[in-house]
Design a protein around this motif. Structure first.
Motif, PDB file in Angstrom:
ATOM      1  N   UNK A  71      -9.643 -45.690  -7.756  1.00  0.00           N
ATOM      2  CA  UNK A  71     -11.059 -45.233  -7.207  1.00  0.00           C
ATOM      3  C   UNK A  71     -10.937 -45.759  -5.651  1.00  0.00           C
ATOM      4  N   UNK A  72     -10.865 -47.172  -5.609  1.00  0.00           N
ATOM      5  CA  UNK A  72     -10.841 -47.955  -4.379  1.00  0.00           C
ATOM      6  C   UNK A  72      -9.593 -47.398  -3.439  1.00  0.00           C
ATOM      7  N   UNK A  73      -8.466 -46.781  -4.005  1.00  0.00           N
ATOM      8  CA  UNK A  73      -7.484 -46.442  -3.157  1.00  0.00           C
ATOM      9  C   UNK A  73      -7.960 -44.884  -2.585  1.00  0.00           C
ATOM     10  N   UNK A  74      -8.413 -44.067  -3.417  1.00  0.00           N
ATOM     11  CA  UNK A  74      -8.954 -42.872  -2.895  1.00  0.00           C
ATOM     12  C   UNK A  74     -10.138 -43.064  -1.833  1.00  0.00           C
ATOM     13  N   UNK A  75     -10.834 -43.791  -1.933  1.00  0.00           N
ATOM     14  CA  UNK A  75     -11.829 -44.198  -0.872  1.00  0.00           C
ATOM     15  C   UNK A  75     -11.206 -44.622   0.312  1.00  0.00           C
ATOM     16  N   UNK A  76     -10.201 -45.737   0.540  1.00  0.00           N
ATOM     17  CA  UNK A  76      -9.889 -46.259   1.622  1.00  0.00           C
ATOM     18  C   UNK A  76      -9.052 -45.066   2.145  1.00  0.00           C
ATOM     19  N   UNK A  77      -8.160 -44.342   1.564  1.00  0.00           N
ATOM     20  CA  UNK A  77      -7.203 -43.510   2.343  1.00  0.00           C
ATOM     21  C   UNK A  77      -8.212 -42.244   2.944  1.00  0.00           C
ATOM     22  N   UNK A  78      -9.195 -41.706   2.269  1.00  0.00           N
ATOM     23  CA  UNK A  78      -9.955 -40.766   2.338  1.00  0.00           C
ATOM     24  C   UNK A  78     -10.913 -41.263   3.777  1.00  0.00           C
ATOM     25  N   UNK A  79     -11.146 -42.364   3.792  1.00  0.00           N
ATOM     26  CA  UNK A  79     -11.964 -42.978   4.876  1.00  0.00           C
ATOM     27  C   UNK A  79     -10.998 -42.998   6.040  1.00  0.00           C
ATOM     28  N   UNK A  80      -9.843 -43.638   5.814  1.00  0.00           N
ATOM     29  CA  UNK A  80      -8.933 -43.678   6.868  1.00  0.00           C
ATOM     30  C   UNK A  80      -8.694 -42.360   7.673  1.00  0.00           C
ATOM     31  N   UNK A  81      -8.413 -41.159   6.783  1.00  0.00           N
ATOM     32  CA  UNK A  81      -8.166 -39.920   7.466  1.00  0.00           C
ATOM     33  C   UNK A  81      -9.325 -39.245   8.004  1.00  0.00           C
ATOM     34  N   UNK A  82     -10.653 -39.360   7.482  1.00  0.00           N
ATOM     35  CA  UNK A  82     -11.659 -38.690   7.970  1.00  0.00           C
ATOM     36  C   UNK A  82     -12.534 -39.307   9.019  1.00  0.00           C
ATOM     37  N   UNK A  83     -12.072 -40.502   9.400  1.00  0.00           N
ATOM     38  CA  UNK A  83     -13.113 -41.373  10.299  1.00  0.00           C
ATOM     39  C   UNK A  83     -12.202 -41.315  11.794  1.00  0.00           C
ATOM     40  N   UNK A  84     -11.188 -40.613  11.568  1.00  0.00           N
ATOM     41  CA  UNK A  84     -10.268 -40.333  12.880  1.00  0.00           C
ATOM     42  C   UNK A  84      -9.528 -41.681  13.419  1.00  0.00           C
ATOM     43  N   UNK A  85      -8.392 -41.188  13.694  1.00  0.00           N
ATOM     44  CA  UNK A  85      -7.308 -42.174  14.287  1.00  0.00           C
ATOM     45  C   UNK A  85      -7.561 -42.315  15.860  1.00  0.00           C
ATOM     46  N   UNK A  86      -7.895 -43.233  16.397  1.00  0.00           N
ATOM     47  CA  UNK A  86      -8.107 -43.200  17.917  1.00  0.00           C
ATOM     48  C   UNK A  86      -6.784 -44.147  18.522  1.00  0.00           C
TER      49      UNK A  86
END
Length: 86
Positions: A71-86
């Motif tokens: 669950x923590x992994x899914x949240x972390x990876x999803x957040x990384x991918x959806x909050x945009x890489x700058x």
């Protein structure tokens, strides 16, 4: 096992640096972490595998996690991918 649909958000694309950061993020978790695109199922902890994906802004993928901290992994990876890489 958790399957999380994600729409990739990036302002700069996913070249070497963002991919390396994504692999670092995935490697923090004990769970298995995969990125699914169509028929491809790539280990998110593999730099070479992730480089083969060529992720772009707006692309629809599925984050698949399996293990003790899935669950923590899914949240972390999803957040990384959806909050945009700058």
């Amino acid at each position: 096992m958790i399957k999380t649909p994600v729409v990739v958000k990036t302002d700069v694309g996913f070249d070497e640096r963002p991919i390396a950061l994504l692999v670092q993020e995935a490697s923090q978790y004990a769970s298995k972490v995969y990125i699914q695109i169509g028929e491809k199922n790539i280990n998110a902890k593999s730099i070479m595998g992730m480089m083969s994906l060529s992720l772009v802004d707006g692309e629809r993928i599925t984050v698949v996690t399996e293990g003790e901290d899935e669950k923590k992994a899914a949240e972390g990876i999803s957040t990384f991918l959806t909050h945009g890489v700058k």
